[in-house]
Scaffold this active site. Structure first.
Site, PDB file in Angstrom:
ATOM      1  CD1 TRP A 223       4.735  -0.790   9.773  1.00  0.00           C
ATOM      2  CD2 TRP A 223       5.608  -1.150   7.735  1.00  0.00           C
ATOM      3  NE1 TRP A 223       5.021   0.443   9.218  1.00  0.00           N
ATOM      4  CE2 TRP A 223       5.552   0.247   7.959  1.00  0.00           C
ATOM      5  CE3 TRP A 223       6.112  -1.611   6.506  1.00  0.00           C
ATOM      6  CZ2 TRP A 223       5.980   1.194   7.015  1.00  0.00           C
ATOM      7  CZ3 TRP A 223       6.542  -0.675   5.570  1.00  0.00           C
ATOM      8  CH2 TRP A 223       6.471   0.705   5.834  1.00  0.00           C
TER       9      TRP A 223
ATOM     10  CG  ASP B 113       5.812   3.714  10.375  1.00  0.00           C
ATOM     11  OD1 ASP B 113       5.125   3.013  11.123  1.00  0.00           O
ATOM     12  OD2 ASP B 113       6.738   3.260   9.664  1.00  0.00           O
ATOM     13  CD  GLU B 114       5.812   9.493   7.554  1.00  0.00           C
ATOM     14  OE1 GLU B 114       6.540   9.828   8.508  1.00  0.00           O
ATOM     15  OE2 GLU B 114       6.262   9.281   6.408  1.00  0.00           O
TER      16      GLU B 114
ATOM     17  CG  HIS C  24       8.156   5.486   5.524  1.00  0.00           C
ATOM     18  ND1 HIS C  24       7.991   6.622   6.274  1.00  0.00           N
ATOM     19  CD2 HIS C  24       7.814   4.445   6.338  1.00  0.00           C
ATOM     20  CE1 HIS C  24       7.563   6.291   7.486  1.00  0.00           C
ATOM     21  NE2 HIS C  24       7.457   4.970   7.551  1.00  0.00           N
TER      22      HIS C  24
ATOM     23  CD  GLU D 260       8.044  12.664  10.828  1.00  0.00           C
ATOM     24  OE1 GLU D 260       7.345  11.894  10.145  1.00  0.00           O
ATOM     25  OE2 GLU D 260       9.266  12.498  10.979  1.00  0.00           O
TER      26      GLU D 260
ATOM     27  CD  GLU E 267       8.530   8.838   3.365  1.00  0.00           C
ATOM     28  OE1 GLU E 267       9.543   8.684   4.063  1.00  0.00           O
ATOM     29  OE2 GLU E 267       7.429   9.183   3.846  1.00  0.00           O
TER      30      GLU E 267
ATOM     31  CD  GLU F 100      10.319   8.952   8.207  1.00  0.00           C
ATOM     32  OE1 GLU F 100      10.028   8.741   7.016  1.00  0.00           O
ATOM     33  OE2 GLU F 100       9.531   9.475   9.008  1.00  0.00           O
TER      34      GLU F 100
ATOM     35  CG  HIS G  22       8.027   9.294  12.812  1.00  0.00           C
ATOM     36  ND1 HIS G  22       8.409   8.964  11.538  1.00  0.00           N
ATOM     37  CD2 HIS G  22       8.298   8.204  13.582  1.00  0.00           C
ATOM     38  CE1 HIS G  22       8.903   7.716  11.533  1.00  0.00           C
ATOM     39  NE2 HIS G  22       8.842   7.245  12.756  1.00  0.00           N
TER      40      HIS G  22
ATOM     41  CB  THR H   5       4.826  12.562   5.541  1.00  0.00           C
ATOM     42  OG1 THR H   5       5.100  12.606   6.935  1.00  0.00           O
ATOM     43  CG2 THR H   5       5.920  13.294   4.788  1.00  0.00           C
TER      44      THR H   5
HETATM   45 FE   LIG Z   1       8.250  10.734   8.800  1.00  0.00          FE
HETATM   46 FE   LIG Z   2       8.280   8.774   5.966  1.00  0.00          FE
END
Ligand SMILES: [Fe+2]
Ligand SMILES: [Fe+2]
Length: 203
Positions: free
Chosen positions: A23, A190-191, A108, A158, A66, A105, A194, A161
């Site tokens: 995305w 996403d976090e 974000h 991670e 971020e 990242e 990670h 977040t």
């Molecule tokens: Fe992250």
């Molecule tokens: Fe992030």
């Protein structure tokens, strides 16, 4: 670090996503090329009035965190075993991971900054000043250049977040802010990826 470096391509493949397939901020924001752009912004401004100060404080905190990405990238590039170049002058595998992680990242702060700017509920100049301070000050998380300690840290960071963005998503959804809920949920996703990557490095 040398052992793990041999598998960097596999890690990048397994845990990270290329720009064309992942995305992008514009997927969750009003399209400025569309004629309905102004209407969509008006709607965001209207519904944003319903959310309380605690909510915006949390969202601004998440955004600023971020936005200090330059700090995190330069800190990670300094960890033992990570360097911009390898001993034979070629690309260092870890640098490849760090760059790819940073590129994910970067979306974000981008999407969150644009959203809070459009909401009309936030004093953006104060946010911008704070971000500039945060980047200028740098940070010392007390892990030195030790890769083990640093990756234990990033595993938890991670996850933290993930929890924060996910909580924002829950509150936004409850109060009917579909766009913001979707956006925060996908950042949280996403976090989580990670988090799983750094956890695997530590393992
Ligand atoms: Fe992250
Ligand atoms: Fe992030």
């Amino acid at each position: 670090m040398l052992t793990l470096e041999k598998n960097i391509d596999t890690f990048v493949e397994k845990f990270l996503i290329v720009p064309e397939k992942i995305w992008q901020p514009t997927d969750f924001l009003p399209n400025s090329q569309s004629d309905t752009f102004i209407e969509e912004i008006k709607e965001i401004r209207e519904i944003s009035k319903e959310l309380d100060d605690d909510f915006w404080t949390a969202l601004v905190g998440d955004t600023i965190t971020e936005e200090a990405l330059p700090t995190y990238e330069s800190w990670l590039l300094d960890v033992e075993g990570i360097s911009q170049t390898s001993n034979n002058g070629g690309d260092n595998g870890w640098a490849k991971w760090i760059r790819a992680w940073t590129s994910e990242e970067n979306r974000h702060g981008d999407v969150l900054n644009k959203y809070i700017y459009m909401s009309g509920r936030v004093n953006m100049r104060e946010v911008e000043i704070t971000t500039q301070h945060l980047i200028a000050d740098g940070m010392d998380i007390g892990t030195g250049r030790d890769p083990y300690k640093n990756f234990v840290y990033t595993s938890f960071q991670e996850l933290a977040t993930y929890i924060s963005h996910n909580n924002v998503a829950k509150i936004a959804r409850k109060s009917g802010h579909t766009l913001l809920a979707k956006m925060s949920k996908i950042i949280a996703g996403d976090e989580m990826r990670h988090h799983l990557a750094y956890t695997e490095f530590v393992k």
